[in-house]
Design a protein around this motif. Structure first.
Motif, PDB file in Angstrom:
ATOM      1  N   ASP A 123      32.426   0.533 -30.820  1.00 56.84           N
ATOM      2  CA  ASP A 123      33.410   1.011 -29.961  1.00 56.84           C
ATOM      3  C   ASP A 123      32.893   1.536 -28.695  1.00 56.84           C
ATOM      4  O   ASP A 123      33.303   1.604 -27.683  1.00 56.84           O
ATOM      5  N   ILE A 124      31.749   2.377 -28.835  1.00 54.68           N
ATOM      6  CA  ILE A 124      31.004   2.527 -27.470  1.00 54.68           C
ATOM      7  C   ILE A 124      30.636   1.669 -26.719  1.00 54.68           C
ATOM      8  O   ILE A 124      30.682   1.478 -25.401  1.00 54.68           O
ATOM      9  N   GLN A 125      29.827   0.322 -27.282  1.00 54.62           N
ATOM     10  CA  GLN A 125      29.490  -0.813 -26.778  1.00 54.62           C
ATOM     11  C   GLN A 125      30.671  -1.372 -26.095  1.00 54.62           C
ATOM     12  O   GLN A 125      30.515  -1.853 -24.999  1.00 54.62           O
ATOM     13  N   ARG A 126      31.727  -1.553 -26.736  1.00 57.58           N
ATOM     14  CA  ARG A 126      33.011  -2.136 -26.177  1.00 57.58           C
ATOM     15  C   ARG A 126      33.478  -1.644 -25.089  1.00 57.58           C
ATOM     16  O   ARG A 126      33.787  -1.907 -23.959  1.00 57.58           O
ATOM     17  N   GLY A 127      33.530  -0.051 -25.086  1.00 52.90           N
ATOM     18  CA  GLY A 127      33.933   0.759 -23.956  1.00 52.90           C
ATOM     19  C   GLY A 127      33.020   0.375 -22.705  1.00 52.90           C
ATOM     20  O   GLY A 127      33.662   0.290 -21.486  1.00 52.90           O
ATOM     21  N   PHE A 128      31.774   0.490 -22.918  1.00 55.54           N
ATOM     22  CA  PHE A 128      30.948   0.080 -21.804  1.00 55.54           C
ATOM     23  C   PHE A 128      31.164  -1.205 -21.335  1.00 55.54           C
ATOM     24  O   PHE A 128      31.021  -1.507 -20.172  1.00 55.54           O
ATOM     25  N   TYR A 129      31.377  -2.354 -22.181  1.00 55.62           N
ATOM     26  CA  TYR A 129      31.408  -3.636 -21.752  1.00 55.62           C
ATOM     27  C   TYR A 129      32.766  -4.076 -21.115  1.00 55.62           C
ATOM     28  O   TYR A 129      32.777  -4.620 -20.058  1.00 55.62           O
ATOM     29  N   ASP A 130      33.791  -3.386 -21.503  1.00 49.29           N
ATOM     30  CA  ASP A 130      35.166  -3.328 -20.613  1.00 49.29           C
ATOM     31  C   ASP A 130      35.105  -2.846 -19.124  1.00 49.29           C
ATOM     32  O   ASP A 130      35.517  -3.411 -18.261  1.00 49.29           O
ATOM     33  N   VAL A 131      34.345  -1.600 -19.102  1.00 48.86           N
ATOM     34  CA  VAL A 131      33.994  -1.087 -17.697  1.00 48.86           C
ATOM     35  C   VAL A 131      33.250  -2.022 -16.973  1.00 48.86           C
ATOM     36  O   VAL A 131      33.551  -2.462 -15.596  1.00 48.86           O
ATOM     37  N   ASP A 132      32.027  -2.419 -17.603  1.00 48.24           N
ATOM     38  CA  ASP A 132      31.187  -3.342 -16.900  1.00 48.24           C
ATOM     39  C   ASP A 132      31.761  -4.502 -16.394  1.00 48.24           C
ATOM     40  O   ASP A 132      31.638  -5.308 -15.483  1.00 48.24           O
ATOM     41  N   LYS A 133      32.721  -5.106 -17.216  1.00 50.17           N
ATOM     42  CA  LYS A 133      33.209  -6.470 -17.057  1.00 50.17           C
ATOM     43  C   LYS A 133      34.299  -6.324 -15.774  1.00 50.17           C
ATOM     44  O   LYS A 133      34.274  -7.222 -14.711  1.00 50.17           O
ATOM     45  N   SER A 134      34.997  -5.125 -15.560  1.00 56.76           N
ATOM     46  CA  SER A 134      35.767  -5.122 -14.468  1.00 56.76           C
ATOM     47  C   SER A 134      34.830  -4.890 -13.196  1.00 56.76           C
ATOM     48  O   SER A 134      35.301  -5.489 -12.189  1.00 56.76           O
ATOM     49  N   VAL A 135      33.979  -4.016 -13.277  1.00 57.62           N
ATOM     50  CA  VAL A 135      33.123  -3.816 -12.067  1.00 57.62           C
ATOM     51  C   VAL A 135      32.256  -5.216 -11.639  1.00 57.62           C
ATOM     52  O   VAL A 135      32.412  -5.512 -10.349  1.00 57.62           O
ATOM     53  N   GLU A 136      31.762  -5.793 -12.678  1.00 54.90           N
ATOM     54  CA  GLU A 136      31.171  -7.210 -12.111  1.00 54.90           C
ATOM     55  C   GLU A 136      32.239  -8.176 -11.753  1.00 54.90           C
ATOM     56  O   GLU A 136      31.674  -9.014 -10.819  1.00 54.90           O
ATOM     57  N   GLY A 137      33.263  -8.201 -12.216  1.00 59.95           N
ATOM     58  CA  GLY A 137      34.559  -9.057 -11.745  1.00 59.95           C
ATOM     59  C   GLY A 137      34.587  -8.865 -10.289  1.00 59.95           C
ATOM     60  O   GLY A 137      34.679  -9.728  -9.370  1.00 59.95           O
ATOM     61  N   ARG A 138      34.809  -7.532  -9.981  1.00 57.51           N
ATOM     62  CA  ARG A 138      35.192  -7.083  -8.577  1.00 57.51           C
ATOM     63  C   ARG A 138      33.752  -7.464  -7.663  1.00 57.51           C
ATOM     64  O   ARG A 138      33.982  -7.901  -6.493  1.00 57.51           O
ATOM     65  N   GLN A 139      32.642  -7.065  -8.246  1.00 54.00           N
ATOM     66  CA  GLN A 139      31.456  -7.501  -7.433  1.00 54.00           C
ATOM     67  C   GLN A 139      31.309  -9.041  -6.948  1.00 54.00           C
ATOM     68  O   GLN A 139      30.896  -9.310  -6.157  1.00 54.00           O
ATOM     69  N   ALA A 140      31.663  -9.801  -8.263  1.00 51.08           N
ATOM     70  CA  ALA A 140      31.388 -11.077  -8.070  1.00 51.08           C
ATOM     71  C   ALA A 140      32.601 -11.882  -7.047  1.00 51.08           C
ATOM     72  O   ALA A 140      32.111 -12.546  -6.187  1.00 51.08           O
ATOM     73  N   LYS A 141      33.572 -10.955  -6.947  1.00 55.91           N
ATOM     74  CA  LYS A 141      34.610 -11.656  -5.901  1.00 55.91           C
ATOM     75  C   LYS A 141      34.098 -11.485  -4.398  1.00 55.91           C
ATOM     76  O   LYS A 141      34.272 -12.117  -3.534  1.00 55.91           O
ATOM     77  N   VAL A 142      33.458 -10.172  -4.349  1.00 53.38           N
ATOM     78  CA  VAL A 142      32.934  -9.797  -3.040  1.00 53.38           C
ATOM     79  C   VAL A 142      31.728 -10.562  -2.746  1.00 53.38           C
ATOM     80  O   VAL A 142      31.774 -11.165  -1.514  1.00 53.38           O
ATOM     81  N   THR A 143      31.065 -10.974  -3.636  1.00 51.93           N
ATOM     82  CA  THR A 143      29.733 -11.669  -3.306  1.00 51.93           C
ATOM     83  C   THR A 143      30.077 -12.995  -2.939  1.00 51.93           C
ATOM     84  O   THR A 143      29.414 -13.596  -2.119  1.00 51.93           O
TER      85      THR A 143
END
Length: 577
Positions: A213-233
């Motif tokens: 559950d902890i790892q999934r929570g981290f992953y969901d947040v990271d996925k969102s941040v990485e997605g936004r960063q990928a678009k900007v990049t």
């Protein structure tokens, strides 16, 4: 080694400009030869220099990679040792605070990679700047607007690196407590000290689910941040590609106007080099900013004030005379409001055995922490041979105190080291360990596979696990290994049988002559032989005296003794029936 890496990086950064320059000259010379029908010597010379520079750049990169790999290992080792040194310099109160553990988590999570990455990205910036300036000098000579356009086009990517670097740092900063919790849950499932209960209570699935559950929570947040960063990049990258296309078109038109094919080839190569150099510089600067944020956590931990317990300068006397005196000592743990001890006063003379009894939480173990100066009193003072305890050199004080805590450590090391860790000056002295083990009644060591050299525990190959009572006797031996004038034993017989208990205290009387022995126990069979017994209740000494006196007084001690004795009598009666 560091200077060598910097020099290698600098000269490697010059290579692209040399390659571009002699590529342009070679092509220009070849084109001239084709027009004239004769081979120009400048073409051969330029081509030879181009090959030499390419080979030199390749060699420098190999050497640079080798030196950097060595530097990475050295830097990582140094940082990890610095963290360990800092941790060992902290006091007990630091490790009884969640703030310290959060700080340690943030420091150690990036310690292995961030310092080196900071250095690598600093080198990247240096190399990028060297390439950028050297190649831009050529490009400015051919077409300055192309150079300016290419450099400016990299600014959006730089801004994105800065922004998302801070976002990443903030996420990791706020995750410290959760990461510690996940590590703790994993620890529960991966060592022999917890596995019995994990298996018996069927906790495996629950613990795994919580980690997931902890790892999934981290992953969901990271996925969102990485997605936004990928678009900007991606947008920043498309801008760079578009600008490069415009620059090449400008270069083609310029070449057609002046009829210089070599300059066109050089310009196209320079466009790629400038864009790569500018991108490397700006991305490297963004990474440096992110590393700075993360390394701030490391340096914050390393800067933690560690001299909370100030050491004095007075030497410990070779032989105690008047002993230890508590004068109206009160103590409240940092971060709490409730006093654990209130106006405690007593005297312990050399050769005496002083016992502390009372309910859980009465303050018994806290007294041992004060004597060992793991904490200092909130008020009042502790005297040693007529001088405040705080005036004595703290290292000497702790070396003259032999201690066996209730929650003693089971070192996954040899029996020899398990004992002489209590007297590190005698670490390899087998006589010292043998004597200490004999005093503690640890005769079982002779039956171990390799005697004193037997590795204890289960974590390493060819180790041997002890029973709880055997481990406790090893811990007592550790307390008795040095030339201790003060001995602190906290629940020393909690895990041993009554026969061993009786043997142990007979020997204690013999081996602690001239020393002060403080004894904390709930077992009245243990404390009844003490010279002086202090009964603690809610942080106060409510009774003091020897066993006979306290029994005659009919107070708290007599009541608790009767309750415990009644339990033994009930067991004996039921056994006879």
């Amino acid at each position: 080694m560091t200077i060598a890496v910097i020099l290698l990086t600098f000269f490697s950064g010059l290579a692209p400009a040399g390659v571009i320059l002699f590529t342009e000259r070679t092509i220009t010379a070849v084109a001239g030869s084709l027009d004239s029908g004769e081979l120009q010597s400048t073409a051969i010379t330029s081509a030879s220099l181009l090959i030499a520079i390419t080979m030199a750049a390749f060699t420098l990169n190999i050497i640079d990679s080798y030196v950097q790999s060595l530097l990475q290992v050295k830097l990582s080792n140094k940082i990890n040792l610095d963290i360990v040194r800092k941790a060992t310099s902290l006091e007990l109160q630091h490790f009884e605070s969640s703030t310290t553990y959060d700080s340690l988590q943030r420091a150690t999570s990036e310690a292995g990679s961030r310092p080196y990455q900071l250095f690598v990205d600093a080198l990247r910036v240096l190399s990028g700047l060297t390439s950028l300036f050297s190649v831009s000098a050529l490009l400015f000579a051919w077409n300055p607007w192309i150079a300016i356009l290419l450099i400016v086009s990299c600014l959006p990517a730089f801004a994105a690196e800065i922004f998302y670097g801070r976002v990443t740092w903030k996420l990791e900063h706020d995750r410290a407590a959760k990461r510690r919790w996940a590590s703790y849950l994993q620890f529960l499932t991966t060592n022999d000290r917890n596995v019995k209960e994990v298996k018996s209570f069927g906790l495996g699935r629950l613990l795994i689910q919580r980690v997931a559950d902890i790892q999934r929570g981290f992953y969901d947040v990271d996925k969102s941040v990485e997605g936004r960063q990928a678009k900007v990049t991606a947008l920043a990258g498309l801008l760079n590609v578009a600008v490069s296309g415009v620059a090449i078109i400008i270069a083609v038109r310029s070449a057609l106007e002046i009829g210089n094919v070599g300059q066109l080839a050089g310009t196209i190569a320079a466009v790629t080099a400038v864009q790569s150099g500018a991108s490397g510089v700006f991305v490297g600067l963004g990474q440096l900013f992110e590393h700075k944020l993360f390394l701030g956590e490391l340096f914050s931990f390393l800067d933690t004030p560690h001299d909370v317990i100030k050491s004095g300068t007075r030497s410990i006397p070779r032989e105690l005379k008047s002993g230890i005196t508590f004068e109206n000592v009160s103590f409240t743990y940092p971060g709490t409001d409730k006093a654990v001890l209130s106006n405690i006063s007593f005297t312990a003379a050399p050769g005496e055995v002083i016992a502390f009894v009372g309910r859980n939480g009465a303050g018994k173990s806290t007294i041992s922490k004060l004597i060992n100066r793991l904490y200092d009193p909130t008020s009042g003072r502790i005297m040693l041979d007529g001088h405040p305890l705080a005036e004595y050199d703290i290292s000497q004080l702790r070396s003259t105190v032999g201690v066996a805590f209730q929650d003693f450590v089971q070192y996954e090391s040899s029996v020899q080291e398990n004992v002489t860790y209590g007297a590190v000056n005698y670490l390899d002295d087998r006589v010292v360990s043998a004597v200490a083990l004999n005093r503690a009644g640890a005769d079982f060591v002779d039956e171990l596979p390799s005697g004193l050299e037997t590795r204890l525990g289960r974590w390493f190959e060819d180790s041997h696990q002890l029973s709880g009572g055997q481990w406790q006797r090893v811990a007592i031996a550790r307390a008795l290994a040095g030339d201790s004038q003060i001995i602190l034993l906290d629940e020393p017989t909690a895990a041993v049988d009554s026969e061993t208990e009786a043997l142990l205290f007979r020997r204690l009387r013999e081996v602690t002559q001239g020393a002060i022995c403080f004894l904390i126990s709930h077992r009245f069979s243990t404390v009844r032989a003490a010279d002086k017994i202090l009964v603690l209740e809610n942080g106060n000494v409510v009774e003091m005296g020897d066993h006979r006196t306290l029994m005659n007084n009919g107070g708290h001690y007599a009541s608790m003794f009767a309750i415990q004795a009644e339990g033994y009598q009930d067991v004996e009666t039921n056994t006879r029936k």
